[in-house]
Design an enzyme around this catalytic site. Structure first.
Site, PDB file in Angstrom:
ATOM      1  N   PRO A 274       0.849  -1.207   0.000  1.00  0.00           N
ATOM      2  CG  PRO A 274      -0.720  -1.574   1.679  1.00  0.00           C
ATOM      3  CD  PRO A 274       0.626  -2.037   1.199  1.00  0.00           C
ATOM      4  CB  ALA A 275       0.926   4.162  -2.284  1.00  0.00           C
TER       5      ALA A 275
ATOM      6  N   GLY B  16       1.657   4.477   4.197  1.00  0.00           N
ATOM      7  CA  GLY B  16       1.677   3.705   5.441  1.00  0.00           C
ATOM      8  C   GLY B  16       1.775   4.647   6.631  1.00  0.00           C
ATOM      9  CG  LEU B  17       0.747   5.186  11.437  1.00  0.00           C
ATOM     10  CD1 LEU B  17       0.116   6.576  11.342  1.00  0.00           C
ATOM     11  CD2 LEU B  17       0.104   4.389  12.576  1.00  0.00           C
ATOM     12  N   GLY B  18       3.770   5.851   9.693  1.00  0.00           N
ATOM     13  CA  GLY B  18       5.092   5.793  10.312  1.00  0.00           C
ATOM     14  C   GLY B  18       4.957   5.708  11.828  1.00  0.00           C
TER      15      GLY B  18
ATOM     16  CE1 TYR C  58      12.439   3.784  13.706  1.00  0.00           C
ATOM     17  CE2 TYR C  58      10.288   3.029  13.016  1.00  0.00           C
ATOM     18  CZ  TYR C  58      11.527   3.539  12.710  1.00  0.00           C
ATOM     19  OH  TYR C  58      11.840   3.808  11.399  1.00  0.00           O
TER      20      TYR C  58
ATOM     21  CG  HIS D 196      16.701   0.720  10.772  1.00  0.00           C
ATOM     22  ND1 HIS D 196      15.910   0.688  11.882  1.00  0.00           N
ATOM     23  CD2 HIS D 196      16.482   1.932  10.210  1.00  0.00           C
ATOM     24  CE1 HIS D 196      15.251   1.820  11.989  1.00  0.00           C
ATOM     25  NE2 HIS D 196      15.590   2.598  10.986  1.00  0.00           N
TER      26      HIS D 196
END
Ligand code: A2P
Length: 315
Positions: free
Chosen positions: A13-14, A16-18, A48, A110
């Site tokens: 999906p183009a 996204g939620l960061g 994170y 990463h």
């Protein structure tokens, strides 16, 4: 919602939620809000420090029938202290456990930077592993193993320069599907984008809004404010939308995916709605003039005196 089809037929999906910088206590709610708003892509990372809370939220979302696992795209990232061959799969398993998932849709290296195993964030030269001690290709072989074992549906990298990406492609058995890098109107990375397009690698843009919520130590005094940029604001006014929506929509017009971070329900929704905005040729021409090669995340935090990593982006 726009999707990008990867070489392996998976559909990314183009938007996204960061979740980078999303505080503990807030990130879980943000994930639920995002799923309710229609997001089907959540971007996570072990470093994170919030994957366990994201995992709880995902469990709730599945239990409440908000979304089915197979309809959700979850990305996570291998932290720098787990590049050694015997550390990669255990690090992935820890992430899967925290996220309460059987598999990831995408796992990324990463950074092209390695720390010793017991180091959270290296700040002295002897806390790093040199590229000779921890060659990227050896880490990548383990990523390939994770893919072959079905722990992850796609593998990729993050913060790889064109030079490092080319070098990986020479040695890899499975080519990376995605390279996640900083992208926004002040940093177009055209050459990298063209190479990725020619090699069917999707670029994902982080810090699309300028990551104004980074810690003070990570910020320069004279940083430009993307959300207040004059050109972007004028375009936003013309489209009757917010500057953030212009910044996000710009990615879709270039064929890159994008992961704006928010923990605010209104802004979470606003950011996803950016797909409705169609920038004109004139808008894109104006945005082209903003490219300054400017990085908010300049990676100098890995350049310690006497350390093995310099000029990480090969610029
Ligand atoms: P908040 O989480 O309170 O919404 P980036 O995605 O570039 O890392 O930027 C994240 C920063 O941008 C956060 O401070 C976030 O704050 C803010 N932000 C997210 N969405 C919007 C928006 N639509 N308008 C203004 N600021 C936003």
């Amino acid at each position: 919602m726009k999707f990008y089809t990867l070489k392996n037929d998976q559909k990314l999906p183009a938007i996204g939620l960061g979740t980078w910088k999303s505080e503990p206590g807030k990130v879980g709610e943000a994930v639920i809000e995002a799923i309710k708003s229609g997001y089907r892509h959540i971007d996570c990372a072990a470093v994170y420090g919030n994957e366990a809370e994201v995992g709880e939220a995902l469990k709730t979302a599945f239990a409440q029938g908000l979304v089915a696992r197979e309809d959700l795209w979850i990305t996570s990232k291998l932290w720098n202290n787990a590049h050694e061959s015997d550390k990669v799969i255990p690090a992935l398993q820890k992430t899967l456990k925290d996220l309460q998932l059987d598999y990831l849709d995408l796992y990324l290296i990463h950074w092209p930077v390695a720390f010793k195993a017991d180091v959270g964030f290296a700040s002295k030269a002897d806390e790093f592993l040199t590229p000779e001690e921890a060659p990227i290709i050896e880490t990548w072989k383990k990523m390939e193993e994770a893919y072959n074992k079905g722990f992850v549906k796609s593998i990729g990298v993050s913060n790889f320069s064109l030079k490092k990406l080319k070098s990986l492609l020479v040695d890899a058995t499975l080519p990376p599907e995605v390279n996640q890098v900083e992208l926004h109107p002040l940093l177009h990375q055209e050459e990298l984008l063209e190479f990725c397009n020619n090699n069917s690698i999707i670029l994902t843009g982080y810090s699309p809004l300028g990551s104004g919520d980074r810690s003070q130590e990570m910020k320069k005094d004279d940083e430009p404010n993307l959300l207040e940029n004059e050109v972007i604001s004028k375009i936003a006014m013309a489209h009757d939308c917010s500057p953030a929506q212009v910044l996000i929509s710009w990615h879709l017009s270039r064929g890159t995916s994008v992961i704006p971070k928010s923990t605010n329900p209104k802004r979470i929704k606003e950011n996803l709605d950016s797909y409705k905005i169609e920038l004109t040729e004139k808008d894109l021409q104006q945005i082209k003039t903003l490219d300054k090669g400017y990085r908010y995340v300049d990676a100098t935090f890995f350049e310690v005196p006497g350390g093995p990593y310099k000029n990480i982006y090969d610029e």
